[in-house]
Design an enzyme around this catalytic site. Sequence first.
Site, PDB file in Angstrom:
ATOM      1  N   HIS A 143     -13.204  18.995  21.746  1.00  0.00           N
ATOM      2  CA  HIS A 143     -13.039  19.316  20.396  1.00  0.00           C
ATOM      3  C   HIS A 143     -13.595  20.584  20.043  1.00  0.00           C
ATOM      4  O   HIS A 143     -13.343  21.412  19.117  1.00  0.00           O
ATOM      5  CB  HIS A 143     -13.717  18.316  19.528  1.00  0.00           C
ATOM      6  N   ASP A 201      -2.694  16.537  22.407  1.00  0.00           N
ATOM      7  CA  ASP A 201      -3.805  16.386  21.589  1.00  0.00           C
ATOM      8  C   ASP A 201      -3.926  17.120  20.524  1.00  0.00           C
ATOM      9  O   ASP A 201      -3.000  18.093  20.464  1.00  0.00           O
ATOM     10  CB  ASP A 201      -5.116  16.241  22.317  1.00  0.00           C
TER      11      ASP A 201
END
Length: 598
Positions: A259, A332
């Site tokens: 992230h 993702d």
Amino acid sequence: MRSAKLSRKAVLLSSVTAAVAVVGGGVVIAEATADREDEPEEDRPVAEPSTDPVEDLLASMSLEDKVGQLFMVYVHGETADTGDPDAVASNRERLGADDGAAFVAAYRPGGVIYFDWANGLTSPEQVAALSNGLQAASAVPLLIATDQEYGSVVRIGEPATQFPGAMPLGATRDLDAAERAAAIAGAELRAMGLNHNFAPDADVNVDPANPVIGVRSFGSDPELVADFAAAQVRGYRAGGVAVSAKHFPGHGDTGTDSHVGLPVITHTAEEWERIDAPPFTAAIAAGADMVMSAHLQFPALDDSLAPATLSHPILTGLLRERLGFTGVVVTDALDMQGVRTEYGDDRVPVLALLAGADLLLMPPDLPLAHEAVLNAVASGELTEDRIDESVRRILGLKHSRGIVDDPETDEGAAGAVGSDEHLAAAEDIADRSVTLLANDGTLPRAGGSVLVTGWGENTTQRLAAALGANGFDAEALVTGDEPGADAIAAATAAAAGRDLVVVATRDVRAGSPQADLVAALLAGPAPVVAAAVGTPYDAAHLGEVNASLAAYSYTAPSLAALAKVIAGAVAPSGALPVDVPGASGEVLYPFGHGLGYP
């Protein structure tokens, strides 16, 4: 319901510029008749009726429609036609539309993903109404998804059943329980109008310091993870939702969170075959509808160092050709830094499609990403045939899982979410997952005065309440994940005169202030029980406590199970699904370790 489906189909067909003839129930796209008036009627080819609804639908779509199908995004608002000013402003900024209904009507995305912070998700009925509103606005029925892994990653909270998560399931060693939990979870999601879940996690967590996987993994043993991933794929599908195994080619051995950065996996190709590949192979064999890519570099699999999401050798060479996966490859989230470190937001979607991805999840700027793909087709970098390949897979999934035929949900059915039967199943799993790592005879404990302290305000309060329900006089005092000197002093003062101290820990590392808290409490007269509500790796950093428990979760069922084990109402029966290394790297508690009561 039937009229709503027909109107959606009519909207879709009206969007194409070619003339449409319906022959024998099949949709056939013909050239505009104005261009063929001079052709004798007897010489014109006779359109054959189609027998493939996916091909019919694909043929009816413009290029813009097809590119829209490649994207799944989140929308803001608790309703599809939200008028909330903050939600409207957020939608305009990110999506170029006021609300979810207007957005899906304009862009015709492949799907929408829910988050509690974007959609409220306040009750099953609200979620169901939101889902139906979005479906009613969409010409092509939507994939409606969320990340409901349970445990540490959950988007829809109570009253939906809260299962403990992946690693607690691994600790039970019960594949039937894993399949049943997924089937229940799938049925509850479907009752709320969701038809897809981004679960299970097929990563093998072999790095105790992994900051992003941890308890999201079933364990550190490839065979165990493979068995449980396959069981959950079967369960989710039985529950009525499409399922996505993640994060390919494997995110279990990294010290970086994708992230916020770009992780590097240093496994050799042989280690990938032995460690990372088996769970994905098993999930695919069990019927996984999607496989999600990871934003990480894996030099042994692609020496160009492209993130796996943008890697043709990984997504096409390994996943498609080597493992034989024919379903939908989903990226993702494209707003994560792991995939944005080297490329602009206009290039990432194009490169992902070139690598072999089909569904592009959460680009940070949807209009920019949509236009970038269209421009890539116009320039010849991408072909329309390549777009068709991905759209065909996405539409095929929607047809095969019944989403096209029955996209909406009966809003009254949402009342069955969180039923007593479902809650009992979650409680049973939690009871059998708690693992006793060490015990000097302090446990089980029959009543007395208990201080519950440590990590998590809700966690300490819920655990104290659960101990109270098991005959203890329990008080909660939260000290947090980094307790300072004042918090530690307050906890040691509160422990004075207690019969027992229970410390909830989470994500303890070497030198953690949580370890200082435990050390200070151990200096007092009351025995200390350490209860890890995250990974069991905490035990390596806490010294010789009187008893050490691993619950792997801070969900309500797991905290209730902890209390029952402490009280002796339930005997500990969990077995470690990972090795717990000591401070010097030696194995402190091996895979499979777990004590019982005499």
